[in-house]
Write an enzyme that holds these catalytic residues in place. Structure first.
Site, PDB file in Angstrom:
ATOM      1  NE  ARG A  28     -13.238  22.951 -46.927  1.00 21.21           N
ATOM      2  CZ  ARG A  28     -14.504  23.407 -47.031  1.00 21.21           C
ATOM      3  NH1 ARG A  28     -15.301  23.446 -45.984  1.00 21.21           N
ATOM      4  NH2 ARG A  28     -14.956  23.794 -48.194  1.00 21.21           N
ATOM      5  CG  ASP A  62     -19.043  24.288 -45.565  1.00 20.67           C
ATOM      6  OD1 ASP A  62     -18.105  24.122 -46.361  1.00 20.67           O
ATOM      7  OD2 ASP A  62     -19.608  25.381 -45.381  1.00 20.67           O
TER       8      ASP A  62
END
Ligand SMILES: Cc1cc2nc3c(=O)[nH]c(=O)nc-3n(C[C@H](O)[C@H](O)[C@H](O)COP(=O)(O)OP(=O)(O)OC[C@H]3O[C@@H](n4cnc5c(N)ncnc54)[C@H](O)[C@@H]3O)c2cc1C
Length: 318
Positions: A180, A130
């Protein structure tokens, strides 16, 4: 303004301690989270898999109190990887560097991450890193570069709201990277980030196209991580008109958000993954979800009015 207030509240311990005991908050969090336990997340992943949707599991928590906590988180994720493998689930994991000890010692965090990557790679699963708030971007990208040298089965999130992301991307593309792309969920200064939605969206589209153009590099993959149907359509058109293979990208969304769209994408042959969060430390993450959509904020305001039973229905309907 309301978004900024909610994002400020997301890091306030006083508000957190009170809100987490409030029944309506606990009720509404279940819209975004199938439960606090790993078993809840795995059961949700199995249900998604039956409908042709893959999963990404993430254990909530950030900015830990001690290095021992980071060791516990690492052990937990090793267990998750074993469980996913044993259950033959189409699931990956996504980790926050601060959960693995980045605030204590980047080298320690790196070792923890490598342990996870080695285990996941042995099972043939990808791991996602993340991206947290702007202060962590440099150290997170350093972690990613080291991890990418070791395995192609690792990806990192990039935030379209940051001015710097285009430059970061230029450095990452030659590696053949799984990326991402998200809009970005944190409260950032206008001196380093786009504040208008249309500018963030335009940057998202530009960055997505740049990543797709590199699809022939081994290891390259784009996760189109948004619920924004207009952006999803624009990127899908780019993929079609440029003959980019379906394997070059996947759509990624959060559990409980835009479910009909997730199914529609699967029906037209797109690959979709849903990120499922679980764990007891859900407050900052929950506040970021509320900040993302005005309708969610209205839901909270209605719930603050005593005796409003319409609010519960609004929350469930989404
Ligand atoms: C798989 C995945 C991983 C992510 N990882 C990160 C990360 O590592 N770092 C990071 O900073 N951010 C991450 N995010 C969050 C991301 O940055 C955005 O905050 C979030 O996705 C909302 O933005 P959006 O792209 O959906 O667009 P928005 O413009 O916010 O929303 C577009 C539309 O989607 C729907 N929608 C969006 N959010 C909600 C919601 N909470 N509830 C109900 N409907 C909603 C609404 O219809 C809205 O109009 C991740 C998001 C996803 C999907």
């Amino acid at each position: 303004m309301v978004r900024r207030l909610l994002l400020s509240a997301s890091t306030n311990a006083w508000i957190r301690d009170r809100a987490m005991k409030t029944p309506f908050v606990m009720r509404s969090v279940s819209r975004f989270m199938p439960g606090e336990q790993l078993e809840d997340a795995m059961a949700a992943a199995a249900r998604l898999q039956a409908g042709g949707i893959g999963a990404i599991l993430t254990h909530l928590g950030e900015n830990l109190g001690s290095a021992g906590d980071a060791e516990d988180v690492t052990r937990h994720y090793l267990h998750v990887l074993d469980q996913i493998h044993a259950a033959r689930l189409d699931a990956q994991i996504s980790v926050k560097p601060t959960q693995l000890g980045l605030d204590f010692d980047p080298a320690f965090c790196n070792r923890n991450l490598q342990r996870l990557i080695d285990r996941a790679s042995a099972y043939g699963h990808r791991i996602w890193i993340d991206m947290e708030s702007a202060a962590y971007v440099d150290s997170t990208l350093d972690l990613f570069r080291q991890a990418r040298e070791r395995s192609p089965l690792v990806g990192v999130a990039l935030q379209a709201y940051l001015f710097r992301t285009e430059r970061d991307l230029a450095g990452l593309l030659p590696l053949g990277a799984a990326l991402r792309l998200v809009k970005g969920a944190y409260l950032e200064s206008p001196s380093i980030s786009f504040s208008k939605k249309r500018d963030v969206d335009a940057n998202f589209y530009r960055l997505a196209c740049q990543i797709l153009n590199e699809h022939q590099r081994p290891g390259s993959l784009l996760h189109i991580a948004t619920h924004d149907s207009t952006l999803i359509d624009s990127v899908a058109r780019y993929i079609e008109t440029h003959d980019i293979p379906a394997t070059a990208s996947e759509y990624a969304m959060l559990y409980g958000i835009q479910e009909p769209l997730q199914h529609r994408l699967v029906e037209v042959g797109r690959r979709v993954r849903v990120l499922i969060s679980y764990g007891e430390h859900w407050f900052p993450w929950y506040m970021r979800r509320l900040a993302e959509r005005p309708a969610n904020i209205l839901f909270v305001i209605k719930n603050l009015i005593p005796g409003s039973d319409r609010a519960g229905k609004a929350g469930r309907a989404g």
